[in-house]
Design a protein around this motif. Structure first.
Motif, PDB file in Angstrom:
ATOM      1  N   ASN A 216      13.928   8.118   0.185  1.00  0.00           N
ATOM      2  CA  ASN A 216      13.098   8.445  -0.751  1.00  0.00           C
ATOM      3  C   ASN A 216      11.623   7.897  -0.501  1.00  0.00           C
ATOM      4  O   ASN A 216      10.582   8.785  -0.320  1.00  0.00           O
ATOM      5  N   VAL A 217      11.392   6.870  -0.028  1.00  0.00           N
ATOM      6  CA  VAL A 217      10.128   6.221   0.344  1.00  0.00           C
ATOM      7  C   VAL A 217       9.577   6.727   1.655  1.00  0.00           C
ATOM      8  O   VAL A 217       8.498   7.231   1.780  1.00  0.00           O
ATOM      9  N   LEU A 218      10.481   7.137   2.579  1.00  0.00           N
ATOM     10  CA  LEU A 218      10.173   7.694   4.132  1.00  0.00           C
ATOM     11  C   LEU A 218       9.625   9.057   4.019  1.00  0.00           C
ATOM     12  O   LEU A 218       8.651   9.594   4.404  1.00  0.00           O
ATOM     13  N   ASN A 219      10.387   9.860   2.759  1.00  0.00           N
ATOM     14  CA  ASN A 219      10.075  11.023   2.428  1.00  0.00           C
ATOM     15  C   ASN A 219       8.490  11.102   1.731  1.00  0.00           C
ATOM     16  O   ASN A 219       7.964  12.448   2.017  1.00  0.00           O
ATOM     17  N   ARG A 220       8.396  10.303   1.028  1.00  0.00           N
ATOM     18  CA  ARG A 220       6.935  10.168   0.361  1.00  0.00           C
ATOM     19  C   ARG A 220       5.767  10.088   1.514  1.00  0.00           C
ATOM     20  O   ARG A 220       4.642  10.655   1.125  1.00  0.00           O
ATOM     21  N   ILE A 221       5.886   9.699   2.538  1.00  0.00           N
ATOM     22  CA  ILE A 221       4.866   9.412   3.584  1.00  0.00           C
ATOM     23  C   ILE A 221       4.883  10.225   4.652  1.00  0.00           C
ATOM     24  O   ILE A 221       4.166  10.439   5.352  1.00  0.00           O
ATOM     25  N   LYS A 222       5.829  10.996   5.047  1.00  0.00           N
ATOM     26  CA  LYS A 222       6.005  11.914   5.894  1.00  0.00           C
ATOM     27  C   LYS A 222       5.252  13.138   5.738  1.00  0.00           C
ATOM     28  O   LYS A 222       4.635  13.329   4.909  1.00  0.00           O
ATOM     29  N   PRO A 223       4.490  13.570   6.998  1.00  0.00           N
ATOM     30  CA  PRO A 223       3.553  14.702   6.824  1.00  0.00           C
ATOM     31  C   PRO A 223       4.397  15.898   6.084  1.00  0.00           C
ATOM     32  O   PRO A 223       5.727  16.234   6.362  1.00  0.00           O
ATOM     33  N   PRO A 224       3.864  16.640   5.076  1.00  0.00           N
ATOM     34  CA  PRO A 224       4.247  17.585   4.427  1.00  0.00           C
ATOM     35  C   PRO A 224       5.515  18.516   5.057  1.00  0.00           C
ATOM     36  O   PRO A 224       6.589  18.752   4.744  1.00  0.00           O
ATOM     37  N   TYR A 225       4.977  19.213   5.965  1.00  0.00           N
ATOM     38  CA  TYR A 225       5.611  20.202   6.837  1.00  0.00           C
ATOM     39  C   TYR A 225       6.205  19.792   8.162  1.00  0.00           C
ATOM     40  O   TYR A 225       5.787  20.359   9.246  1.00  0.00           O
ATOM     41  N   ASN A 226       6.729  18.642   8.206  1.00  0.00           N
ATOM     42  CA  ASN A 226       6.941  18.107   9.636  1.00  0.00           C
ATOM     43  C   ASN A 226       7.921  18.495  10.519  1.00  0.00           C
ATOM     44  O   ASN A 226       7.980  18.701  11.749  1.00  0.00           O
ATOM     45  N   ILE A 227       8.828  19.591   9.932  1.00  0.00           N
ATOM     46  CA  ILE A 227       9.864  20.381  10.759  1.00  0.00           C
ATOM     47  C   ILE A 227       9.379  21.741  10.540  1.00  0.00           C
ATOM     48  O   ILE A 227       9.712  22.235   9.488  1.00  0.00           O
TER      49      ILE A 227
ATOM     50  N   ILE B  76       9.334   4.473   9.865  1.00  0.00           N
ATOM     51  CA  ILE B  76       9.801   3.202   9.466  1.00  0.00           C
ATOM     52  C   ILE B  76       8.961   2.113   9.699  1.00  0.00           C
ATOM     53  O   ILE B  76       8.815   1.162   8.948  1.00  0.00           O
ATOM     54  N   PHE B  77       8.213   2.206  10.630  1.00  0.00           N
ATOM     55  CA  PHE B  77       7.221   1.331  11.138  1.00  0.00           C
ATOM     56  C   PHE B  77       6.150   1.054  10.015  1.00  0.00           C
ATOM     57  O   PHE B  77       5.736   0.045   9.288  1.00  0.00           O
ATOM     58  N   ARG B  78       5.639   2.390   9.479  1.00  0.00           N
ATOM     59  CA  ARG B  78       4.536   2.336   8.781  1.00  0.00           C
ATOM     60  C   ARG B  78       5.070   2.015   7.331  1.00  0.00           C
ATOM     61  O   ARG B  78       4.062   1.682   6.468  1.00  0.00           O
ATOM     62  N   THR B  79       6.172   2.013   7.028  1.00  0.00           N
ATOM     63  CA  THR B  79       6.806   1.831   5.561  1.00  0.00           C
ATOM     64  C   THR B  79       6.834   0.346   5.525  1.00  0.00           C
ATOM     65  O   THR B  79       6.811  -0.215   4.207  1.00  0.00           O
ATOM     66  N   PHE B  80       7.424  -0.233   6.353  1.00  0.00           N
ATOM     67  CA  PHE B  80       7.976  -1.677   6.226  1.00  0.00           C
ATOM     68  C   PHE B  80       6.892  -2.503   6.781  1.00  0.00           C
ATOM     69  O   PHE B  80       6.841  -3.809   6.416  1.00  0.00           O
ATOM     70  N   CYS B  81       6.339  -2.324   7.902  1.00  0.00           N
ATOM     71  CA  CYS B  81       5.580  -3.412   8.882  1.00  0.00           C
ATOM     72  C   CYS B  81       3.773  -3.469   8.503  1.00  0.00           C
ATOM     73  O   CYS B  81       3.380  -2.554   8.647  1.00  0.00           O
TER      74      CYS B  81
ATOM     75  N   SER C 192       0.744  -1.046   0.112  1.00  0.00           N
ATOM     76  CA  SER C 192      -0.096   0.053  -0.032  1.00  0.00           C
ATOM     77  C   SER C 192       0.735   1.015   0.045  1.00  0.00           C
ATOM     78  O   SER C 192       0.490   2.114  -0.518  1.00  0.00           O
ATOM     79  N   ILE C 193       2.033   1.180   0.662  1.00  0.00           N
ATOM     80  CA  ILE C 193       2.993   2.485   0.649  1.00  0.00           C
ATOM     81  C   ILE C 193       3.550   2.570  -0.734  1.00  0.00           C
ATOM     82  O   ILE C 193       3.735   3.632  -1.298  1.00  0.00           O
ATOM     83  N   LEU C 194       3.758   1.411  -1.386  1.00  0.00           N
ATOM     84  CA  LEU C 194       4.316   1.707  -2.807  1.00  0.00           C
ATOM     85  C   LEU C 194       3.544   2.107  -3.810  1.00  0.00           C
ATOM     86  O   LEU C 194       3.941   3.011  -4.533  1.00  0.00           O
ATOM     87  N   LYS C 195       2.422   1.834  -3.538  1.00  0.00           N
ATOM     88  CA  LYS C 195       1.269   2.447  -4.326  1.00  0.00           C
ATOM     89  C   LYS C 195       0.791   3.799  -4.035  1.00  0.00           C
ATOM     90  O   LYS C 195       0.082   4.607  -5.121  1.00  0.00           O
ATOM     91  N   LEU C 196       1.097   4.486  -2.918  1.00  0.00           N
ATOM     92  CA  LEU C 196       0.565   5.503  -2.316  1.00  0.00           C
ATOM     93  C   LEU C 196       0.872   6.689  -3.083  1.00  0.00           C
ATOM     94  O   LEU C 196       2.258   6.922  -3.579  1.00  0.00           O
ATOM     95  N   LYS C 197       0.092   7.727  -3.426  1.00  0.00           N
ATOM     96  CA  LYS C 197       0.392   8.837  -3.983  1.00  0.00           C
ATOM     97  C   LYS C 197       0.695   9.968  -2.987  1.00  0.00           C
ATOM     98  O   LYS C 197      -0.545  10.314  -2.417  1.00  0.00           O
ATOM     99  N   PRO C 198       1.820  10.578  -3.018  1.00  0.00           N
ATOM    100  CA  PRO C 198       1.857  11.286  -1.799  1.00  0.00           C
ATOM    101  C   PRO C 198       0.962  12.772  -1.913  1.00  0.00           C
ATOM    102  O   PRO C 198       0.898  12.927  -3.206  1.00  0.00           O
TER     103      PRO C 198
END
Ligand SMILES: *Cc1c(COP(=O)(O)O)cnc(C)c1O
Length: 345
Positions: A226-237, A84-89, A10-16
């Protein structure tokens, strides 16, 4: 090793989510930005922050000797760990491997994400039980968490053990280096090119003295980042955090001096503590805290509270019976701790 196979489908398919600043990021002075529904009146904070934190990553990448595309920044390392959890598990299917006693947040995040936790306790010398780890993991084991230097035991794991695990484990190996700046060991971030399954976690919360701004980082291959970046909240910092971190990183001499002082104080406290009669054992430390076994941790903890000193009671952790954890403070604070310990009966 194919990292793509470890990522949740589902993460691979996700459109950020594409933010205004993702769609147009050319910060040319002449541009008038009417795209993000911000308040136009300038305060230094009226604009959304850079979602990719380019300036900060640039600075951090020179300090950490990596490429900016090997860096992910999070709202504390806890956010990086959660991503990391949400990307891989995959919930209710995958599992992670923990080596207790260790940092409590890994298990909380596993529970939050509905991921099974397999626990393989450290040996009594607080080193990983490599053969048991390799025997126990299965095809759904996605992440192995190594905290080195480990919290709360304060020791670093042997490089040979970590290397075997990096080679043999076919999932992601997370090495949490929150305390690396106090350690004699070199960071594993220098080995990223060798191990495609490695993620190194660091933070500005400990040595850098910025726990309040919440800035953690993950270092890994550009593919993982790259993958982690795609799922992070847009303005997280947020902007204040980016500004404060950049400011602090301008003068590293202050940080280096504080680290040196804390390490000197660690030697002083460890040495003075051997003369306290109810101290049963002192463990060596590669971090900015020490673990000490006493006669009765609950009683000594309470007595220290009565002396206006708050330490961490770790007696309920496996292998830590009657252990207290002391953070190394300023020289005055450490002297206050030692004086109080000497006065207890
Ligand atoms: C303190 C600590 C952290 C830091 O977490 P932040 O969210 O960055 O403040 C991470 N890992 C370990 C093992 C720690 O002890």
């Amino acid at each position: 090793m194919n990292i793509q196979n470890l990522i949740r489908p589902s993460i691979l398919k996700l459109k950020p989510y594409a933010s205004a600043r993702d769609e147009f990021k050319d910060f040319e002075k002449s541009m008038t930005f009417l795209d993000a529904n911000e308040n136009p009146f300038e305060t230094g904070l009226n604009r959304y922050p850079d979602p990719q934190q380019s300036a900060l990553k640039w600075r951090l990448s020179t300090i950490k000797k990596c490429n900016p595309n090997q860096l992910l920044l999070g709202n504390g390392s806890d956010e990086v760990l959660d991503l990391i959890f949400r990307t891989f598990c995959e919930p209710e299917k995958d599992n992670i491997i923990l080596l207790p006693p260790t940092y409590g947040m890994y298990e909380v995040l596993a529970n939050l994400n509905n991921i099974e936790t397999i626990k393989i306790p450290l040996h009594t010398d607080f080193q990983p039980n490599v053969s048991d780890i390799l025997k126990t993991l299965n095809s759904n084991s996605k992440i192995l968490f190594l905290c080195s230097p480990n919290n709360p035991t304060a020791n670093s794991f042997k490089a040979e053990s970590i290397e075997i695990l990096l080679q043999k484990f076919k999932g992601i190996v997370v090495i949490d280096e929150a305390y690396i700046d106090f350690s004699e060991q070199e960071s594993w971030s220098s080995r990223l090119a060798e191990f495609p399954n490695l993620i190194v976690i660091q933070t500005l919360s400990k040595a850098y003295g910025l726990a309040g701004i919440r800035l953690g980082m993950g270092m890994a291959s550009p593919e993982i980042i790259n993958v982690l970046n795609r799922i992070k909240p847009p303005y997280n910092i947020n902007q204040l955090t980016q500004n404060t971190a950049l400011n602090k990183l301008e003068n590293l001499e202050l940080v280096t001096n504080q680290i040196k002082l804390i390490k000197d104080e660690r030697i002083r406290v460890l040495s003075a503590i051997q003369n306290i009669n109810f101290v049963k054992k002192r463990y060596p430390s590669d971090a900015n805290f020490i673990l000490v076994q006493v006669d009765d941790a609950n009683r000594r903890y309470q007595q220290l509270i009565e002396n206006e000193l708050v330490v961490r009671n770790r007696t309920k952790e496996p292998l830590c019976e009657n252990c207290l954890r002391f953070t190394i403070g300023t020289p005055n604070e450490n002297t206050k701790l030692l004086t109080a310990l000497k006065s207890l009966i």
